[in-house]
Scaffold this motif. Structure first.
Motif, PDB file in Angstrom:
ATOM      1  N   ASP A   1      10.597   9.941 -12.497  1.00  0.00           N
ATOM      2  CA  ASP A   1      10.484   8.657 -13.091  1.00  0.00           C
ATOM      3  C   ASP A   1      11.766   7.856 -13.065  1.00  0.00           C
ATOM      4  O   ASP A   1      12.706   8.285 -13.690  1.00  0.00           O
ATOM      5  CB  ASP A   1      10.180   8.829 -14.735  1.00  0.00           C
ATOM      6  CG  ASP A   1       8.879   9.559 -15.017  1.00  0.00           C
ATOM      7  OD1 ASP A   1       8.107   9.615 -13.728  1.00  0.00           O
ATOM      8  OD2 ASP A   1       8.553  10.048 -16.152  1.00  0.00           O
ATOM      9  N   VAL A   2      11.597   6.673 -12.765  1.00  0.00           N
ATOM     10  CA  VAL A   2      12.741   5.981 -12.318  1.00  0.00           C
ATOM     11  C   VAL A   2      12.540   4.461 -13.007  1.00  0.00           C
ATOM     12  O   VAL A   2      11.589   3.945 -12.861  1.00  0.00           O
ATOM     13  CB  VAL A   2      12.889   5.723 -10.725  1.00  0.00           C
ATOM     14  CG1 VAL A   2      14.435   4.951 -10.536  1.00  0.00           C
ATOM     15  CG2 VAL A   2      13.111   7.171 -10.253  1.00  0.00           C
ATOM     16  N   LEU A   3      13.910   3.988 -13.437  1.00  0.00           N
ATOM     17  CA  LEU A   3      13.759   2.587 -13.612  1.00  0.00           C
ATOM     18  C   LEU A   3      14.878   1.889 -12.998  1.00  0.00           C
ATOM     19  O   LEU A   3      16.026   2.225 -13.115  1.00  0.00           O
ATOM     20  CB  LEU A   3      14.130   2.463 -15.276  1.00  0.00           C
ATOM     21  CG  LEU A   3      14.276   0.911 -15.974  1.00  0.00           C
ATOM     22  CD1 LEU A   3      13.045   0.248 -16.108  1.00  0.00           C
ATOM     23  CD2 LEU A   3      15.020   1.282 -17.316  1.00  0.00           C
TER      24      LEU A   3
ATOM     25  N   GLU B   1      13.450  -5.591 -14.407  1.00  0.00           N
ATOM     26  CA  GLU B   1      13.381  -4.175 -14.558  1.00  0.00           C
ATOM     27  C   GLU B   1      12.287  -3.568 -13.887  1.00  0.00           C
ATOM     28  O   GLU B   1      11.050  -4.296 -14.209  1.00  0.00           O
ATOM     29  CB  GLU B   1      13.456  -3.467 -16.120  1.00  0.00           C
ATOM     30  CG  GLU B   1      14.611  -4.026 -17.001  1.00  0.00           C
ATOM     31  CD  GLU B   1      14.751  -3.502 -18.343  1.00  0.00           C
ATOM     32  OE1 GLU B   1      13.692  -3.193 -18.801  1.00  0.00           O
ATOM     33  OE2 GLU B   1      15.860  -3.601 -18.906  1.00  0.00           O
ATOM     34  N   LEU B   2      12.065  -2.774 -13.123  1.00  0.00           N
ATOM     35  CA  LEU B   2      11.008  -2.016 -12.205  1.00  0.00           C
ATOM     36  C   LEU B   2      10.845  -0.913 -12.582  1.00  0.00           C
ATOM     37  O   LEU B   2      11.949  -0.138 -12.361  1.00  0.00           O
ATOM     38  CB  LEU B   2      11.187  -2.571 -10.876  1.00  0.00           C
ATOM     39  CG  LEU B   2      11.246  -3.962 -10.361  1.00  0.00           C
ATOM     40  CD1 LEU B   2      12.482  -4.267  -9.696  1.00  0.00           C
ATOM     41  CD2 LEU B   2      10.103  -4.472  -9.670  1.00  0.00           C
ATOM     42  N   GLY B   3       9.828  -0.449 -13.114  1.00  0.00           N
ATOM     43  CA  GLY B   3       9.837   1.123 -13.619  1.00  0.00           C
ATOM     44  C   GLY B   3       8.709   1.780 -12.757  1.00  0.00           C
ATOM     45  O   GLY B   3       7.603   1.275 -12.519  1.00  0.00           O
ATOM     46  N   LEU B   4       8.999   2.975 -12.345  1.00  0.00           N
ATOM     47  CA  LEU B   4       7.728   3.829 -11.797  1.00  0.00           C
ATOM     48  C   LEU B   4       7.770   5.179 -12.273  1.00  0.00           C
ATOM     49  O   LEU B   4       8.894   5.636 -12.259  1.00  0.00           O
ATOM     50  CB  LEU B   4       7.914   3.864 -10.266  1.00  0.00           C
ATOM     51  CG  LEU B   4       8.051   2.697  -9.280  1.00  0.00           C
ATOM     52  CD1 LEU B   4       9.363   1.888  -9.181  1.00  0.00           C
ATOM     53  CD2 LEU B   4       7.275   3.026  -7.935  1.00  0.00           C
ATOM     54  N   HIS B   5       6.631   5.595 -12.490  1.00  0.00           N
ATOM     55  CA  HIS B   5       6.323   7.115 -12.716  1.00  0.00           C
ATOM     56  C   HIS B   5       6.035   7.710 -11.717  1.00  0.00           C
ATOM     57  O   HIS B   5       5.118   7.447 -10.794  1.00  0.00           O
ATOM     58  CB  HIS B   5       5.245   7.083 -13.943  1.00  0.00           C
ATOM     59  CG  HIS B   5       5.641   6.156 -15.064  1.00  0.00           C
ATOM     60  ND1 HIS B   5       6.262   6.695 -16.035  1.00  0.00           N
ATOM     61  CD2 HIS B   5       4.873   5.115 -15.655  1.00  0.00           C
ATOM     62  CE1 HIS B   5       6.599   5.712 -17.135  1.00  0.00           C
ATOM     63  NE2 HIS B   5       5.594   4.776 -16.623  1.00  0.00           N
ATOM     64  N   ALA B   6       6.511   8.956 -11.543  1.00  0.00           N
ATOM     65  CA  ALA B   6       6.095   9.915 -10.458  1.00  0.00           C
ATOM     66  C   ALA B   6       6.483   9.321  -9.120  1.00  0.00           C
ATOM     67  O   ALA B   6       5.673   9.490  -8.232  1.00  0.00           O
ATOM     68  CB  ALA B   6       4.691  10.237 -10.578  1.00  0.00           C
ATOM     69  N   MET B   7       7.673   8.878  -8.949  1.00  0.00           N
ATOM     70  CA  MET B   7       8.015   8.026  -7.653  1.00  0.00           C
ATOM     71  C   MET B   7       8.575   9.348  -6.831  1.00  0.00           C
ATOM     72  O   MET B   7       9.162  10.227  -7.240  1.00  0.00           O
ATOM     73  CB  MET B   7       9.260   7.233  -7.851  1.00  0.00           C
ATOM     74  CG  MET B   7       9.783   6.479  -6.396  1.00  0.00           C
ATOM     75  SD  MET B   7      10.817   5.196  -6.889  1.00  0.00           S
ATOM     76  CE  MET B   7      11.390   4.516  -5.184  1.00  0.00           C
TER      77      MET B   7
END
Length: 86
Positions: free
Chosen positions: A4-6, A47-53
């Protein structure tokens, strides 16, 4: 393995900046789970967030974001690190 990345991007507020920031994700067939953009004077904080990248893509995307015209700084924060600090 996934993460999980921001990504936080500071860039000059210019027309066309936001679609250029999405390109590194699109070319890897990724879609951010959320995107927030705030203008701060002549700058834009995005801000760009991804879960399970996919974990192996995190540094590649961060590097590509840093190469976008107008970008001054890119930081990446793994969500697990945010929870640990809270």
């Amino acid at each position: 393995m996934t993460a999980d990345v921001l990504f936080t991007v500071d860039a000059f507020a210019e027309p066309g900046l936001l679609p250029r920031l999405l390109q590194p994700f699109a070319k890897r067939d990724l879609t951010p789970d959320h995107m927030l953009a705030r203008r701060e004077g002549e700058m834009l904080r995005v801000e760009l967030g991804l879960h399970a990248m996919p974990a192996e893509m995190v540094h590649l995307v961060a590097g590509n974001l840093g190469q976008v015209v107008g970008v001054m700084r890119v930081t990446e924060t793994r969500r697990e690190a945010l929870r640990a600090a809270a």
